[in-house]
Design a protein around this motif. Structure first.
Motif, mmCIF file in Angstrom:
data_model
loop_
_atom_site.group_PDB
_atom_site.id
_atom_site.type_symbol
_atom_site.label_atom_id
_atom_site.label_comp_id
_atom_site.label_asym_id
_atom_site.label_seq_id
_atom_site.Cartn_x
_atom_site.Cartn_y
_atom_site.Cartn_z
ATOM 1 N N GLY A 97 -10.485 -0.807 -28.585
ATOM 2 C CA GLY A 97 -11.327 -1.169 -29.735
ATOM 3 C C GLY A 97 -11.663 -2.645 -29.662
ATOM 4 N N LEU A 98 -12.956 -2.975 -29.727
ATOM 5 C CA LEU A 98 -13.384 -4.366 -29.561
ATOM 6 C C LEU A 98 -13.671 -4.999 -30.913
ATOM 7 N N ALA A 99 -13.147 -6.199 -31.123
ATOM 8 C CA ALA A 99 -13.428 -6.953 -32.348
ATOM 9 C C ALA A 99 -14.809 -7.581 -32.251
ATOM 10 N N GLY A 100 -15.399 -7.814 -33.410
ATOM 11 C CA GLY A 100 -16.699 -8.469 -33.453
ATOM 12 C C GLY A 100 -16.540 -9.934 -33.832
ATOM 13 N N GLY A 101 -17.601 -10.502 -34.379
ATOM 14 C CA GLY A 101 -17.552 -11.914 -34.750
ATOM 15 C C GLY A 101 -17.714 -12.814 -33.528
ATOM 16 N N SER A 102 -17.302 -14.067 -33.687
ATOM 17 C CA SER A 102 -17.524 -15.047 -32.609
ATOM 18 C C SER A 102 -16.271 -15.363 -31.795
ATOM 19 N N THR A 103 -15.099 -15.244 -32.402
ATOM 20 C CA THR A 103 -13.872 -15.661 -31.696
ATOM 21 C C THR A 103 -13.652 -14.933 -30.370
ATOM 22 N N PRO A 104 -13.849 -13.596 -30.334
ATOM 23 C CA PRO A 104 -13.480 -12.885 -29.100
ATOM 24 C C PRO A 104 -14.379 -13.187 -27.899
ATOM 25 N N ARG A 105 -15.541 -13.790 -28.126
ATOM 26 C CA ARG A 105 -16.504 -13.917 -27.023
ATOM 27 C C ARG A 105 -15.897 -14.600 -25.798
ATOM 28 N N ALA A 106 -15.182 -15.696 -26.001
ATOM 29 C CA ALA A 106 -14.607 -16.424 -24.850
ATOM 30 C C ALA A 106 -13.597 -15.549 -24.107
ATOM 31 N N THR A 107 -12.830 -14.752 -24.844
ATOM 32 C CA THR A 107 -11.879 -13.833 -24.195
ATOM 33 C C THR A 107 -12.619 -12.768 -23.409
ATOM 34 N N TYR A 108 -13.675 -12.211 -24.024
ATOM 35 C CA TYR A 108 -14.444 -11.162 -23.329
ATOM 36 C C TYR A 108 -15.039 -11.715 -22.026
ATOM 37 N N GLU A 109 -15.514 -12.953 -22.067
ATOM 38 C CA GLU A 109 -16.122 -13.538 -20.856
ATOM 39 C C GLU A 109 -15.078 -13.706 -19.748
ATOM 40 N N LEU A 110 -13.830 -14.051 -20.138
ATOM 41 C CA LEU A 110 -12.759 -14.151 -19.130
ATOM 42 C C LEU A 110 -12.385 -12.763 -18.590
ATOM 43 N N LEU A 111 -12.464 -11.760 -19.449
ATOM 44 C CA LEU A 111 -12.075 -10.399 -19.028
ATOM 45 C C LEU A 111 -13.014 -9.819 -17.970
ATOM 46 N N ARG A 112 -14.231 -10.382 -17.878
ATOM 47 C CA ARG A 112 -15.192 -9.881 -16.864
ATOM 48 C C ARG A 112 -14.558 -9.886 -15.474
ATOM 49 N N ASP A 113 -13.806 -10.927 -15.192
ATOM 50 C CA ASP A 113 -13.272 -11.103 -13.834
ATOM 51 C C ASP A 113 -11.784 -10.748 -13.751
ATOM 52 N N ALA A 114 -11.267 -10.132 -14.807
ATOM 53 C CA ALA A 114 -9.831 -9.815 -14.825
ATOM 54 C C ALA A 114 -9.562 -8.557 -14.004
#
Ligand code: 6PG
Length: 227
Positions: free
Chosen positions: A35-52
């Motif tokens: 389940g993905l959270a919305g808003g602005s905080t998670p964006r930086a985490t999501y961008e790091l997860l691209r290459d995880a």
């Protein structure tokens, strides 16, 4: 309940990405729901997860809440999640089917039905944020969705913000793992209230869940006792 305090927003995103990958890798079954959270905080985490190094080909992602707007609207949580992460990894994303002539209640019922095929009886991992008023997902203080005891996903009218679709407390309480991701001094007073056992929505969601991790940066944790 686990609480991890990162140094700053960039460190928080890194800690969160590592924590989420570990949970995805440890989940039982050949598919894992996220389940993905919305808003602005998670964006930086999501961008790091691209290459995880996560098992993305086994991941079925969904939205813990969404604004009742077209999928390409700048306010859409699904749009943010697609651009930051989901368009970059081989996982699936179940989005809200917004139609201009459709009532939000119908949208929520359709989503709940489609979601059931992904999460089964127990969602594996759900990411959540928190507003400075203590809301989480789109469970805002004083709104009807907080009283929902049966449905997993409902439409919720939020004064000043319009219609939202949100996971309900019964659904969030069935999660194997809840992860709150919170950053900034603006949340510090609310975090203190939540940790002291208030009746705010984020506190209610946390209190009844099986496994909860609060990932905070130092600014958000500033009003907590150091011990
Ligand atoms: C939303 C979110 C909401 C969000 C909090 C925190 O649709 O806005 O799901 O619950 O997590 O409002 O938002 P920020 O991360 O932007 O502070």
């Amino acid at each position: 309940m686990t609480r991890i305090v990162a140094d700053n927003p960039a460190h928080l995103a890194s800690v969160a990405a590592d924590h989420i990958v570990a949970l995805l890798r440890d989940s039982p079954g050949d598919r894992v729901s996220l389940g993905l959270a919305g808003g602005s905080t998670p964006r930086a985490t999501y961008e790091l997860l691209r290459d995880a190094n996560a098992p993305w080909e086994h991941v079925d992602a969904w939205l813990s809440d969404e604004r009742w707007v077209p999928n390409d609207h700048e306010e859409s949580n699904g749009r943010m999640a697609r651009r930051a992460l989901m368009d970059h990894v081989p996982a699936t994303l179940l989005e809200i089917e917004y139609l201009e002539r459709r009532l939000p209640q119908a949208g929520a019922q359709i989503y709940a039905r489609n979601l059931e095929a992904i999460i089964g009886e127990r969602p594996d991992v759900i990411l959540l944020g928190m507003g400075d008023d203590g809301h989480t997902a789109s469970l805002f203080p004083g709104t009807d969705a907080l009283r929902e005891e049966q449905a997993d996903f409902v439409a919720n009218f939020v004064p000043g913000r319009g219609w939202r679709l949100t996971a309900t407390i019964p659904l969030l309480h069935r999660a194997r793992h809840l992860v709150f991701l919170i950053s900034g001094e603006g949340k510090a007073a609310t975090i203190r209230q939540v940790m002291q056992g208030s009746d705010l929505p984020a506190a209610r969601v946390s209190a009844g869940a099986e496994d909860v991790t609060w990932l905070l940066d130092e600014a958000a944790a500033a009003q907590l006792d150091t011990q």
